[in-house]
Design an enzyme around this catalytic site. Structure first.
Site, PDB file in Angstrom:
ATOM      1  N   LYS A 271      36.115  39.561  39.548  1.00 34.33           N
ATOM      2  CA  LYS A 271      35.178  38.624  38.943  1.00 34.33           C
ATOM      3  C   LYS A 271      35.882  37.623  38.040  1.00 34.33           C
ATOM      4  CE  LYS A 271      31.531  40.165  41.000  1.00 34.33           C
ATOM      5  NZ  LYS A 271      30.879  39.362  42.064  1.00 34.33           N
TER       6      LYS A 271
ATOM      7  N   TYR B 283      36.675  45.410  39.502  1.00 36.53           N
ATOM      8  CA  TYR B 283      35.586  44.482  39.228  1.00 36.53           C
ATOM      9  C   TYR B 283      36.021  43.407  38.234  1.00 36.53           C
ATOM     10  CZ  TYR B 283      30.620  43.258  39.002  1.00 36.53           C
ATOM     11  OH  TYR B 283      29.410  42.624  39.096  1.00 36.53           O
TER      12      TYR B 283
ATOM     13  N   ASP C 146      30.438  40.207  58.101  1.00 32.30           N
ATOM     14  CA  ASP C 146      31.402  41.151  57.541  1.00 32.30           C
ATOM     15  C   ASP C 146      32.525  40.331  56.913  1.00 32.30           C
ATOM     16  OD1 ASP C 146      33.255  43.055  56.895  1.00 32.30           O
ATOM     17  OD2 ASP C 146      33.349  43.975  58.887  1.00 32.30           O
TER      18      ASP C 146
END
Length: 234
Positions: A148, A144, A42
């Site tokens: 990224k 995102y 996790d």
């Protein structure tokens, strides 16, 4: 990616929060005559990250390759993203990425060798083309691009930091990976906007991941390889 590395001769430790899914994935590789095991991980839990490192070293003596491919998805475009959404994605995609890379990077430095491969995205280097999502109910979420994009430059930073200790850090950025359930309208729009005229399949990722993990890329560090059918070429 797990199959590609196992087929290349590595023992692969498959990780996920879902222990049962990990076990099934590892068993499928073993059933195919490959070498694999599973371990719960996790990335939102620092103790879980450290347990993965310690248990893996105890079992196998070393860690030669780390592939950072996890991503937590929560929220959407800016109007559809709350503060809680942003915090949840950052906990895994930013903090978790840093912690697992730091902890396993320390082990690799002690060994004097290792390869870290971060799985980025085309949206880490270019902005989204929202037109391809029109009428599909899909979108490119704000988190995102942030996560990224940060991963790409963290790759460069860590390459400089770990390089003197024999540890390489690179980024592999796919684009347009085909998956079940993608609407026909999206698929048609994506194909039309990509120079190779198609989406990526699983085999398109296999070669690049083995290349970056292995000594075939021994003099490569701090780079971001685009596997996108030419999407970012224009």
């Amino acid at each position: 990616m797990c199959a590609a590395l196992a087929e290349a001769g590595a023992h692969v430790v498959v990780t996920s929060r879902d222990e049962a899914a990990c076990a099934r994935a590892a068993q499928a590789l073993c059933d195919a005559g490959l070498s694999a095991s599973s371990h719960r991980l996790d990335l939102a839990d620092e103790a879980s990250i450290r347990a993965l490192r310690d248990d893996t070293v105890a079992a196998y003596g070393r860690i030669d390759v780390l592939v950072n491919g996890s991503v937590h998805r929560q929220g959407g475009d800016p109007a559809g993203t709350t503060a809680a959404d942003w915090a949840a994605t950052s906990l895994v995609n930013s903090t978790g990425l840093f912690l697992i890379t730091r902890d396993i990077g320390e082990q690799m430095m002690a060994q004097g060798s290792g390869s870290i491969v971060n799985i980025g995205s085309i949206y880490g280097v270019v902005g989204p083309t929202f037109d391809i999502y029109a009428g599909t109910g899909m979108t490119s979420p704000a988190f995102y691009a942030y996560d990224k994009g940060g991963m790409v430059n963290l790759t460069r930073y860590l390459a400089c930091y770990y390089g003197p200790h024999g540890v390489r850090v690179n980024c592999l950025s796919p684009g347009g990976l085909r998956s079940d359930g993608q609407p026909d309208a999206f698929l048609a729009a994506y194909r039309a906007a990509t120079p190779l005229g198609r989406l990526a399949g699983p085999d398109d990722i296999k070669g690049p991941i083995v290349f970056l993990a292995s000594d075939a890329s021994a003099y490569l560090t701090g780079t971001n390889i685009m596997v996108d059918g030419g999407w970012t070429a224009h």
